[in-house]
Write a protein that holds these residues in place. Structure first.
Motif, PDB file in Angstrom:
ATOM      1  N   GLY A 109     -97.003 -32.426 -61.759  1.00  0.00           N
ATOM      2  CA  GLY A 109     -96.609 -32.008 -60.422  1.00  0.00           C
ATOM      3  C   GLY A 109     -97.710 -31.177 -59.803  1.00  0.00           C
ATOM      4  N   ASP A 110     -97.653 -31.014 -58.485  1.00  0.00           N
ATOM      5  CA  ASP A 110     -98.700 -30.251 -57.800  1.00  0.00           C
ATOM      6  C   ASP A 110     -98.213 -28.891 -57.325  1.00  0.00           C
ATOM      7  OD1 ASP A 110     -96.964 -31.063 -55.847  1.00  0.00           O
ATOM      8  OD2 ASP A 110     -98.477 -31.989 -54.562  1.00  0.00           O
ATOM      9  N   LYS A 111     -97.037 -28.452 -57.849  1.00  0.00           N
ATOM     10  CA  LYS A 111     -96.489 -27.160 -57.440  1.00  0.00           C
ATOM     11  C   LYS A 111     -96.156 -26.325 -58.662  1.00  0.00           C
ATOM     12  CE  LYS A 111     -93.415 -29.491 -55.198  1.00  0.00           C
ATOM     13  NZ  LYS A 111     -92.275 -29.961 -54.360  1.00  0.00           N
ATOM     14  N   ILE A 112     -96.122 -25.012 -58.464  1.00  0.00           N
ATOM     15  CA  ILE A 112     -95.742 -24.084 -59.519  1.00  0.00           C
ATOM     16  C   ILE A 112     -94.869 -22.989 -58.923  1.00  0.00           C
ATOM     17  CG2 ILE A 112     -97.877 -22.769 -59.226  1.00  0.00           C
ATOM     18  CD1 ILE A 112     -97.739 -22.108 -62.211  1.00  0.00           C
ATOM     19  N   ILE A 113     -93.859 -22.560 -59.662  1.00  0.00           N
ATOM     20  CA  ILE A 113     -92.971 -21.480 -59.237  1.00  0.00           C
ATOM     21  C   ILE A 113     -93.507 -20.157 -59.783  1.00  0.00           C
ATOM     22  CG2 ILE A 113     -90.708 -20.435 -59.687  1.00  0.00           C
ATOM     23  CD1 ILE A 113     -89.479 -23.187 -59.387  1.00  0.00           C
ATOM     24  N   ASN A 114     -93.650 -19.174 -58.921  1.00  0.00           N
ATOM     25  CA  ASN A 114     -94.080 -17.835 -59.318  1.00  0.00           C
ATOM     26  C   ASN A 114     -92.943 -16.845 -59.070  1.00  0.00           C
ATOM     27  OD1 ASN A 114     -97.267 -18.058 -59.694  1.00  0.00           O
ATOM     28  ND2 ASN A 114     -96.673 -19.326 -57.955  1.00  0.00           N
ATOM     29  N   PHE A 115     -92.523 -16.148 -60.135  1.00  0.00           N
ATOM     30  CA  PHE A 115     -91.483 -15.143 -59.994  1.00  0.00           C
ATOM     31  C   PHE A 115     -92.014 -13.957 -59.198  1.00  0.00           C
ATOM     32  CE2 PHE A 115     -89.362 -17.763 -62.821  1.00  0.00           C
ATOM     33  CZ  PHE A 115     -88.160 -17.242 -63.295  1.00  0.00           C
ATOM     34  N   LEU A 116     -91.134 -13.383 -58.373  1.00  0.00           N
ATOM     35  CA  LEU A 116     -91.441 -12.187 -57.590  1.00  0.00           C
ATOM     36  C   LEU A 116     -90.573 -11.028 -58.090  1.00  0.00           C
ATOM     37  CD1 LEU A 116     -91.268 -13.889 -54.070  1.00  0.00           C
ATOM     38  CD2 LEU A 116     -93.347 -13.423 -55.400  1.00  0.00           C
ATOM     39  N   HIS A 117     -90.889  -9.816 -57.627  1.00  0.00           N
ATOM     40  CA  HIS A 117     -90.040  -8.672 -57.976  1.00  0.00           C
ATOM     41  C   HIS A 117     -88.611  -8.887 -57.457  1.00  0.00           C
ATOM     42  CE1 HIS A 117     -92.819  -5.921 -59.902  1.00  0.00           C
ATOM     43  NE2 HIS A 117     -93.717  -6.163 -58.962  1.00  0.00           N
ATOM     44  N   THR A 118     -88.487  -9.644 -56.376  1.00  0.00           N
ATOM     45  CA  THR A 118     -87.176  -9.865 -55.759  1.00  0.00           C
ATOM     46  C   THR A 118     -86.464 -11.104 -56.302  1.00  0.00           C
ATOM     47  OG1 THR A 118     -88.303 -11.057 -53.967  1.00  0.00           O
ATOM     48  CG2 THR A 118     -87.817  -8.716 -53.614  1.00  0.00           C
ATOM     49  N   THR A 119     -87.075 -11.812 -57.245  1.00  0.00           N
ATOM     50  CA  THR A 119     -86.452 -13.018 -57.809  1.00  0.00           C
ATOM     51  C   THR A 119     -85.171 -12.659 -58.547  1.00  0.00           C
ATOM     52  OG1 THR A 119     -88.569 -14.171 -58.023  1.00  0.00           O
ATOM     53  CG2 THR A 119     -86.762 -14.934 -59.411  1.00  0.00           C
TER      54      THR A 119
END
Length: 212
Positions: A109-119
């Motif tokens: 895939g060409d996307k990645i999920i990045n967790f945030l402090h607000t996740t």
């Protein structure tokens, strides 16, 4: 009273499991308010081999349509999220950032999920309401594997019969001494040489070794 409490808990659980959410193939970098229902099918620590320090907590997520995506928790947020994530379980994950995937992609895939402090992450229980497979792979043929020789875009999944499993040895690298083990896989009508590094060498059953 107890019966009413149990009924309320069941209603709340049902509402969590049936709330609207997005499919992985639909998310993009247009916003950070996505919400997905996914199973964590793989979970591992990404380590900097130069100093053995943690880079991130990485995972592969799978949704009910069979779409996989790479997700990442950067180093300074790992202590917050590690206790909330377990390989094999299903979660509702909301409020994360979507960015373009770089080299050494564990999925195609060409996307990645990045967790945030607000996740936000919430485990989804009740197996009868979960329609997500427990595992998923994207096996490539020998022909496709040969086209990836020397490239840095994708990591590859292959399956074959081990025609040779070597002994554990040690070799010097720019990062120090590392364990290695060579394996020859028979895939279709061809043989492919594979080398395991580090702790991976111990994941092969010693009883499966073939002497040559």
């Amino acid at each position: 009273v107890i019966g009413q409490i149990l009924l309320l808990c069941q209603i709340l659980l049902f509402s969590i499991e049936t709330m609207a959410y997005d499919m992985l193939d639909a998310i993009n970098n247009g916003k950070d308010s996505w919400k997905v229902k996914v199973r964590v099918i793989r979970l591992w620590d990404a380590i900097n081999l130069n100093n053995n320090e943690l880079i991130s907590l990485d995972m592969i997520l799978l949704d009910e349509h069979g779409t996989m995506i790479h997700a990442k928790v950067i180093k300074h947020m790992v202590n917050k999220f590690r206790p909330l994530i377990q390989e094999g379980l299903v979660y509702m994950i909301a409020n994360f950032k979507v960015t373009s995937a770089m080299n050494f992609r564990p999925v195609e895939g060409d996307k990645i999920i990045n967790f945030l402090h607000t996740t936000k992450i919430q485990e989804i229980k009740g197996l009868k309401n979960i329609r997500i497979a427990e595992q998923s792979f994207m096996f490539c043929s020998v022909e496709v594997l040969s086209t990836r020789d020397g490239q840095r875009m994708y990591l590859s999944d292959v399956i074959g019969v081990a025609s040779y499993i070597g002994n554990i040895e040690e070799t010097g690298t720019t990062h120090g001494i590392s364990k290695i083990r060579d394996i020859v896989l028979r895939i279709e009508d061809q043989k492919v040489n594979i080398r395991l590094w580090g702790n991976k060498v111990d994941q092969i059953d010693e009883d499966s070794m073939v002497l040559s």
